[in-house]
Design a protein around this motif. Structure first.
Motif, PDB file in Angstrom:
ATOM      1  N   LEU A 236      64.891  76.754  35.794  1.00 42.31           N
ATOM      2  CA  LEU A 236      65.915  76.060  35.007  1.00 42.31           C
ATOM      3  C   LEU A 236      66.873  75.298  35.918  1.00 42.31           C
ATOM      4  O   LEU A 236      67.230  74.145  35.634  1.00 42.31           O
ATOM      5  CB  LEU A 236      66.681  77.074  34.156  1.00 42.31           C
ATOM      6  CG  LEU A 236      67.738  76.504  33.202  1.00 42.31           C
ATOM      7  CD1 LEU A 236      67.117  75.525  32.221  1.00 42.31           C
ATOM      8  CD2 LEU A 236      68.453  77.628  32.462  1.00 42.31           C
ATOM      9  N   ILE A 237      67.282  75.930  37.016  1.00 45.67           N
ATOM     10  CA  ILE A 237      68.199  75.267  37.961  1.00 45.67           C
ATOM     11  C   ILE A 237      67.548  74.015  38.550  1.00 45.67           C
ATOM     12  O   ILE A 237      68.158  72.942  38.606  1.00 45.67           O
ATOM     13  CB  ILE A 237      68.599  76.244  39.087  1.00 45.67           C
ATOM     14  CG1 ILE A 237      69.453  77.380  38.527  1.00 45.67           C
ATOM     15  CG2 ILE A 237      69.367  75.503  40.185  1.00 45.67           C
ATOM     16  CD1 ILE A 237      69.748  78.477  39.522  1.00 45.67           C
ATOM     17  N   VAL A 238      66.300  74.148  38.975  1.00 43.68           N
ATOM     18  CA  VAL A 238      65.577  73.010  39.553  1.00 43.68           C
ATOM     19  C   VAL A 238      65.430  71.891  38.530  1.00 43.68           C
ATOM     20  O   VAL A 238      65.669  70.710  38.837  1.00 43.68           O
ATOM     21  CB  VAL A 238      64.189  73.454  40.068  1.00 43.68           C
ATOM     22  CG1 VAL A 238      63.355  72.236  40.477  1.00 43.68           C
ATOM     23  CG2 VAL A 238      64.327  74.414  41.235  1.00 43.68           C
ATOM     24  N   LEU A 239      65.054  72.259  37.300  1.00 44.88           N
ATOM     25  CA  LEU A 239      64.818  71.241  36.264  1.00 44.88           C
ATOM     26  C   LEU A 239      66.099  70.554  35.825  1.00 44.88           C
ATOM     27  O   LEU A 239      66.096  69.353  35.509  1.00 44.88           O
ATOM     28  CB  LEU A 239      64.113  71.868  35.069  1.00 44.88           C
ATOM     29  CG  LEU A 239      62.578  71.758  35.039  1.00 44.88           C
ATOM     30  CD1 LEU A 239      62.124  70.299  35.036  1.00 44.88           C
ATOM     31  CD2 LEU A 239      61.951  72.495  36.199  1.00 44.88           C
ATOM     32  N   VAL A 240      67.222  71.287  35.782  1.00 43.64           N
ATOM     33  CA  VAL A 240      68.505  70.669  35.419  1.00 43.64           C
ATOM     34  C   VAL A 240      68.856  69.577  36.426  1.00 43.64           C
ATOM     35  O   VAL A 240      69.290  68.477  36.054  1.00 43.64           O
ATOM     36  CB  VAL A 240      69.630  71.726  35.344  1.00 43.64           C
ATOM     37  CG1 VAL A 240      71.001  71.051  35.324  1.00 43.64           C
ATOM     38  CG2 VAL A 240      69.477  72.581  34.107  1.00 43.64           C
ATOM     39  N   LEU A 241      68.668  69.879  37.719  1.00 42.53           N
ATOM     40  CA  LEU A 241      68.962  68.898  38.766  1.00 42.53           C
ATOM     41  C   LEU A 241      68.073  67.663  38.648  1.00 42.53           C
ATOM     42  O   LEU A 241      68.484  66.554  39.021  1.00 42.53           O
ATOM     43  CB  LEU A 241      68.777  69.547  40.146  1.00 42.53           C
ATOM     44  CG  LEU A 241      69.731  70.702  40.483  1.00 42.53           C
ATOM     45  CD1 LEU A 241      69.372  71.308  41.829  1.00 42.53           C
ATOM     46  CD2 LEU A 241      71.182  70.221  40.480  1.00 42.53           C
ATOM     47  N   ILE A 242      66.855  67.852  38.129  1.00 41.57           N
ATOM     48  CA  ILE A 242      65.923  66.730  37.972  1.00 41.57           C
ATOM     49  C   ILE A 242      66.197  65.957  36.689  1.00 41.57           C
ATOM     50  O   ILE A 242      66.304  64.723  36.690  1.00 41.57           O
ATOM     51  CB  ILE A 242      64.463  67.240  37.987  1.00 41.57           C
ATOM     52  CG1 ILE A 242      64.110  67.817  39.355  1.00 41.57           C
ATOM     53  CG2 ILE A 242      63.493  66.103  37.625  1.00 41.57           C
ATOM     54  CD1 ILE A 242      62.733  68.451  39.407  1.00 41.57           C
ATOM     55  N   VAL A 243      66.338  66.693  35.583  1.00 41.53           N
ATOM     56  CA  VAL A 243      66.440  66.064  34.261  1.00 41.53           C
ATOM     57  C   VAL A 243      67.781  65.360  34.066  1.00 41.53           C
ATOM     58  O   VAL A 243      67.874  64.378  33.327  1.00 41.53           O
ATOM     59  CB  VAL A 243      66.224  67.139  33.157  1.00 41.53           C
ATOM     60  CG1 VAL A 243      66.482  66.557  31.771  1.00 41.53           C
ATOM     61  CG2 VAL A 243      64.814  67.684  33.233  1.00 41.53           C
TER      62      VAL A 243
END
Length: 284
Positions: free
Chosen positions: A188-195
């Protein structure tokens, strides 16, 4: 439990392609991670004994768990991209070759590889080659088709490495519930930074897309839960073998709903990958 895991993961793979095409690869994985993290957090709150047990784990185990989680979310992104570009009937079976990666890493770590395991690895490699061949001139071999195979193999590499790290270093200490929560948290942390860099990336999708996103996330979580339950209650090898049927189930769903047709040589390649992966898991 192994059969249930196969059915749920097969359905997940099928929906992953729909979600990736509808809302984009990164957003589809992000919403799946968000829902999974919410469910696992509620479970940890309801059963705090899982938290207390994992708090005694040394720092290096947590760091390896985080690395495994990063590999898992990378695999999810690669898998979604593969399904968005190519056919489920090819992509799903190719991903089951993650067992080859896990076996090779175990061998590098000092475990002995039997002749049967070596032959299964060879079968999977041959199957991958054959599944990428288009012998029918009416079916053009597009760049997207080649890219989908590359992303599927990349996903298998990420998943295979992650499962090896989890099985050898993390799961015996943290347990499956805490490890799954950690995987969703890191993802979730990784995807938030991407999205967050995508326009309207965090915006909730339309209702019809929310239904398929929720369905994919719940089936994926259900697949992991069924697998863990079956592994604890029975034989890990048997559950693993049966669960790898998910690739075949996703391929069947792709044929039934999207009428995805393959050349004969591709069908042979898919079968070889599935057979090689099944026997490899059985002998691991």
């Amino acid at each position: 439990m192994g059969l249930l895991a196969a059915l749920l993961w097969g359905g997940t793979d099928f929906l992953v392609g729909l979600n990736a095409r509808a809302v984009g690869v990164k957003r589809a994985v992000y919403f799946g991670q968000a829902l999974g993290f919410t469910i696992m957090s509620l479970l940890l709150i309801a059963v705090p004994s899982f938290i207390f047990k994992s708090m005694a784990a040394p720092l290096n185990v947590w760091l390896i768990g985080i690395a495994a989680a990063i590999l898992t979310v990378s695999g999810a992104l690669a898998l979604s991209k593969a399904f968005a570009l190519g056919k489920a009937s090819i992509v799903a079976p190719l991903v089951t070759s993650y067992g080859v990666v896990t076996t090779l890493l175990s061998w590098a770590g000092g475990e002995q590889i039997s002749l049967i395991q070596l032959l299964c690895i060879g079968l999977c490699v041959l199957g991958v080659i054959l599944s990428s061949i288009h012998s029918d001139p009416k079916i053009p071999h597009t760049t997207q088709a080649s890219s989908s195979i590359a992303y599927a193999l990349l996903a298998a590499g990420f998943y295979g490495t992650s499962f090896w790290l989890q099985g050898h270093f993390v799961l015996p200490v943290l347990g499956p519930v805490t490890m799954l929560w950690l995987a969703y948290l890191v993802g979730l942390i990784v995807l938030v930074l991407i999205v967050i860099k995508i326009k309207d990336g965090l915006k909730i999708p339309p209702l019809k897309n929310c239904m398929t996103l929720t369905g994919a996330s719940l089936m994926n979580l259900g697949g992991f839960s069924s697998f863990a339950w079956g592994a604890v209650a029975g034989s890990v090898s048997v559950v693993t073998v049966i669960s790898t049927m998910s690739g075949g189930i996703a391929a069947i769903l792709g044929y039934v709903f999207f009428k995805e047709r393959l050349a004969k040589v591709q069908v042979l390649g898919v079968v070889l990958v599935l057979v090689g992966a099944l026997v490899l898991h059985l002998k691991t």
